[in-house]
Design a protein around this motif. Structure first.
Motif, PDB file in Angstrom:
ATOM      1  N   GLN A  43       1.684   4.241  10.420  1.00  0.00           N
ATOM      2  CA  GLN A  43       2.191   4.316   9.138  1.00  0.00           C
ATOM      3  C   GLN A  43       1.089   4.507   7.851  1.00  0.00           C
ATOM      4  OE1 GLN A  43       5.786   2.152   8.341  1.00  0.00           O
ATOM      5  NE2 GLN A  43       6.268   1.914  10.273  1.00  0.00           N
ATOM      6  N   LEU A  44       0.131   3.557   7.972  1.00  0.00           N
ATOM      7  CA  LEU A  44      -0.917   3.653   6.984  1.00  0.00           C
ATOM      8  C   LEU A  44      -1.631   4.974   7.075  1.00  0.00           C
ATOM      9  CD1 LEU A  44      -2.469   0.207   7.305  1.00  0.00           C
ATOM     10  CD2 LEU A  44      -1.287   1.080   5.255  1.00  0.00           C
ATOM     11  N   GLN A  45      -1.889   5.715   8.273  1.00  0.00           N
ATOM     12  CA  GLN A  45      -2.441   6.773   8.318  1.00  0.00           C
ATOM     13  C   GLN A  45      -1.876   7.970   8.000  1.00  0.00           C
ATOM     14  OE1 GLN A  45      -3.499   6.730  12.598  1.00  0.00           O
ATOM     15  NE2 GLN A  45      -5.521   5.909  12.464  1.00  0.00           N
ATOM     16  N   ALA A  46      -0.276   7.892   8.006  1.00  0.00           N
ATOM     17  CA  ALA A  46       0.537   8.929   7.633  1.00  0.00           C
ATOM     18  C   ALA A  46       0.278   9.144   5.988  1.00  0.00           C
ATOM     19  CB  ALA A  46       1.711   8.862   8.101  1.00  0.00           C
ATOM     20  N   GLU A  47       0.113   7.970   5.449  1.00  0.00           N
ATOM     21  CA  GLU A  47       0.129   7.709   3.987  1.00  0.00           C
ATOM     22  C   GLU A  47      -1.406   8.197   3.445  1.00  0.00           C
ATOM     23  OE1 GLU A  47       2.737   7.808   1.850  1.00  0.00           O
ATOM     24  OE2 GLU A  47       4.019   7.827   3.552  1.00  0.00           O
ATOM     25  N   GLY A  48      -2.316   8.044   4.352  1.00  0.00           N
ATOM     26  CA  GLY A  48      -3.931   8.318   3.779  1.00  0.00           C
ATOM     27  C   GLY A  48      -4.369   6.791   3.501  1.00  0.00           C
ATOM     28  N   HIS A  49      -3.908   5.792   3.990  1.00  0.00           N
ATOM     29  CA  HIS A  49      -4.728   4.486   3.632  1.00  0.00           C
ATOM     30  C   HIS A  49      -5.346   3.959   4.763  1.00  0.00           C
ATOM     31  CE1 HIS A  49      -2.662   4.147  -0.231  1.00  0.00           C
ATOM     32  NE2 HIS A  49      -1.340   4.593   0.296  1.00  0.00           N
ATOM     33  N   ALA A  50      -5.321   4.686   5.940  1.00  0.00           N
ATOM     34  CA  ALA A  50      -5.906   3.653   7.027  1.00  0.00           C
ATOM     35  C   ALA A  50      -7.477   3.792   6.984  1.00  0.00           C
ATOM     36  CB  ALA A  50      -5.316   4.239   8.407  1.00  0.00           C
ATOM     37  N   LEU A  68       0.936  -1.152   0.152  1.00  0.00           N
ATOM     38  CA  LEU A  68       0.012  -0.082   0.038  1.00  0.00           C
ATOM     39  C   LEU A  68       0.824   1.261  -0.071  1.00  0.00           C
ATOM     40  CD1 LEU A  68      -2.830  -0.818   2.469  1.00  0.00           C
ATOM     41  CD2 LEU A  68      -3.006  -0.872  -0.089  1.00  0.00           C
ATOM     42  N   VAL A  69       2.064   1.255   0.705  1.00  0.00           N
ATOM     43  CA  VAL A  69       2.601   2.556   1.022  1.00  0.00           C
ATOM     44  C   VAL A  69       3.969   2.530   0.176  1.00  0.00           C
ATOM     45  CG1 VAL A  69       3.955   3.947   2.546  1.00  0.00           C
ATOM     46  CG2 VAL A  69       1.703   2.684   3.147  1.00  0.00           C
ATOM     47  N   GLY A  70       4.464   1.300  -0.113  1.00  0.00           N
ATOM     48  CA  GLY A  70       5.778   1.113  -0.854  1.00  0.00           C
ATOM     49  C   GLY A  70       6.979   1.061  -0.124  1.00  0.00           C
ATOM     50  N   LYS A  71       6.899   1.401   1.150  1.00  0.00           N
ATOM     51  CA  LYS A  71       7.771   1.304   2.150  1.00  0.00           C
ATOM     52  C   LYS A  71       7.461   0.835   3.563  1.00  0.00           C
ATOM     53  CE  LYS A  71       7.498   6.317   3.056  1.00  0.00           C
ATOM     54  NZ  LYS A  71       7.947   7.512   2.934  1.00  0.00           N
ATOM     55  N   VAL A  72       8.564   0.331   4.209  1.00  0.00           N
ATOM     56  CA  VAL A  72       8.089  -0.133   5.471  1.00  0.00           C
ATOM     57  C   VAL A  72       9.152   0.421   6.465  1.00  0.00           C
ATOM     58  CG1 VAL A  72       7.709  -2.066   6.938  1.00  0.00           C
ATOM     59  CG2 VAL A  72       7.137  -2.056   4.603  1.00  0.00           C
ATOM     60  N   LYS A  73       8.720   1.121   7.661  1.00  0.00           N
ATOM     61  CA  LYS A  73       9.647   1.441   8.547  1.00  0.00           C
ATOM     62  C   LYS A  73       9.573   0.589   9.774  1.00  0.00           C
ATOM     63  CE  LYS A  73       9.207   6.216   7.004  1.00  0.00           C
ATOM     64  NZ  LYS A  73       8.781   7.578   7.354  1.00  0.00           N
ATOM     65  N   THR A  85       5.292 -10.517  24.615  1.00  0.00           N
ATOM     66  CA  THR A  85       5.085 -10.970  23.331  1.00  0.00           C
ATOM     67  C   THR A  85       3.787 -10.193  23.121  1.00  0.00           C
ATOM     68  OG1 THR A  85       6.468 -12.863  23.809  1.00  0.00           O
ATOM     69  CG2 THR A  85       4.902 -12.755  21.821  1.00  0.00           C
ATOM     70  N   PHE A  86       2.728 -10.425  23.750  1.00  0.00           N
ATOM     71  CA  PHE A  86       1.545  -9.927  23.270  1.00  0.00           C
ATOM     72  C   PHE A  86       1.452  -8.295  23.372  1.00  0.00           C
ATOM     73  CE2 PHE A  86      -2.709  -7.938  24.159  1.00  0.00           C
ATOM     74  CZ  PHE A  86      -3.516  -8.482  23.256  1.00  0.00           C
ATOM     75  N   ILE A  87       1.866  -7.670  24.188  1.00  0.00           N
ATOM     76  CA  ILE A  87       2.118  -6.152  24.269  1.00  0.00           C
ATOM     77  C   ILE A  87       2.873  -5.782  22.997  1.00  0.00           C
ATOM     78  CG2 ILE A  87       2.904  -4.160  25.340  1.00  0.00           C
ATOM     79  CD1 ILE A  87       2.065  -5.639  28.009  1.00  0.00           C
ATOM     80  N   SER A  88       4.108  -6.499  22.776  1.00  0.00           N
ATOM     81  CA  SER A  88       4.860  -5.957  21.647  1.00  0.00           C
ATOM     82  C   SER A  88       4.222  -6.070  20.315  1.00  0.00           C
ATOM     83  CB  SER A  88       6.200  -6.718  21.672  1.00  0.00           C
ATOM     84  OG  SER A  88       6.131  -7.936  21.236  1.00  0.00           O
ATOM     85  N   GLY A  89       3.315  -7.163  20.260  1.00  0.00           N
ATOM     86  CA  GLY A  89       2.719  -7.332  18.927  1.00  0.00           C
ATOM     87  C   GLY A  89       1.757  -6.216  18.821  1.00  0.00           C
ATOM     88  N   VAL A  90       0.956  -5.797  19.862  1.00  0.00           N
ATOM     89  CA  VAL A  90      -0.053  -4.791  19.774  1.00  0.00           C
ATOM     90  C   VAL A  90       0.619  -3.423  19.250  1.00  0.00           C
ATOM     91  CG1 VAL A  90      -1.449  -3.342  21.163  1.00  0.00           C
ATOM     92  CG2 VAL A  90      -1.778  -5.826  21.109  1.00  0.00           C
ATOM     93  N   ILE A  91       1.814  -3.195  19.910  1.00  0.00           N
ATOM     94  CA  ILE A  91       2.625  -1.858  19.540  1.00  0.00           C
ATOM     95  C   ILE A  91       2.903  -2.033  18.256  1.00  0.00           C
ATOM     96  CG2 ILE A  91       4.788  -0.656  19.935  1.00  0.00           C
ATOM     97  CD1 ILE A  91       4.158  -1.523  23.087  1.00  0.00           C
ATOM     98  N   TYR A  92       3.352  -3.135  17.769  1.00  0.00           N
ATOM     99  CA  TYR A  92       3.933  -3.369  16.131  1.00  0.00           C
ATOM    100  C   TYR A  92       2.764  -2.816  15.423  1.00  0.00           C
ATOM    101  CZ  TYR A  92       8.484  -4.674  17.685  1.00  0.00           C
ATOM    102  OH  TYR A  92       9.888  -4.823  17.867  1.00  0.00           O
ATOM    103  N   VAL A  93       1.421  -3.511  15.741  1.00  0.00           N
ATOM    104  CA  VAL A  93       0.372  -3.237  14.991  1.00  0.00           C
ATOM    105  C   VAL A  93      -0.065  -1.720  14.950  1.00  0.00           C
ATOM    106  CG1 VAL A  93      -2.159  -3.815  14.728  1.00  0.00           C
ATOM    107  CG2 VAL A  93      -0.530  -5.686  15.151  1.00  0.00           C
ATOM    108  N   MET A  94      -0.106  -1.379  15.888  1.00  0.00           N
ATOM    109  CA  MET A  94      -0.237   0.228  16.047  1.00  0.00           C
ATOM    110  C   MET A  94       0.709   1.153  15.250  1.00  0.00           C
ATOM    111  SD  MET A  94      -1.455   0.503  20.306  1.00  0.00           S
ATOM    112  CE  MET A  94      -0.728   1.929  20.400  1.00  0.00           C
ATOM    113  N   GLU A  95       2.036   0.720  15.289  1.00  0.00           N
ATOM    114  CA  GLU A  95       2.775   1.392  14.515  1.00  0.00           C
ATOM    115  C   GLU A  95       2.545   1.234  13.140  1.00  0.00           C
ATOM    116  OE1 GLU A  95       5.999   3.688  13.231  1.00  0.00           O
ATOM    117  OE2 GLU A  95       5.013   3.593  15.151  1.00  0.00           O
ATOM    118  N   GLY A  96       2.262   0.144  12.551  1.00  0.00           N
ATOM    119  CA  GLY A  96       1.797  -0.154  11.257  1.00  0.00           C
ATOM    120  C   GLY A  96       0.810   0.591  10.997  1.00  0.00           C
TER     121      GLY A  96
END
Length: 119
Positions: free
Chosen positions: A107-114, A47-52, A93-104
């Protein structure tokens, strides 16, 4: 991950099979979190072309806790219950997964895809 899977399907302890093995939910949680991260990264790339991807401190703590849980079983440490060690590792493990999803999502919101367009 291979250590967690192995110690979930076979017992490391000959004297106490319950203490030499992880509960089934633990490898399911670890595999699910990693799969969600991989799928999320692929979606971001499409969707964005890049992943941070920046490691979070909770992800690092989760990894250390997972390694400690593996060592706990293999060394047959008993001054804390194995279930306690696995719950702590699972929680991070669960908390880190939630944080990674929130970060993703961020990133989608920043590119207007969320959000879907409303016309």
């Amino acid at each position: 991950m291979s250590g967690i899977i192995t110690l979930s399907i076979s017992s490391w302890s000959e004297s106490n099979s319950d203490y030499g093995k992880f509960p089934l939910w633990f490898p399911v949680l670890v595999i699910t979190r990693d799969a969600v991260i991989l799928v999320g990264a692929a979606v971001l790339h499409l969707l964005v072309g890049k992943v941070k991807v920046r490691p979070s401190w909770t992800g690092k703590v989760a990894t250390v806790c997972q390694m400690c849980a593996i060592a706990w079983v293999m060394l047959q440490l008993r001054f804390l219950p194995l279930l306690f060690v696995v719950i702590v590792a699972g929680l991070f493990t669960f908390i880190s997964g939630v944080i990674y999803v929130m970060e993703g999502v961020r990133q989608l919101q920043a590119e207007g895809h969320a959000h879907a367009r409303r016309d």
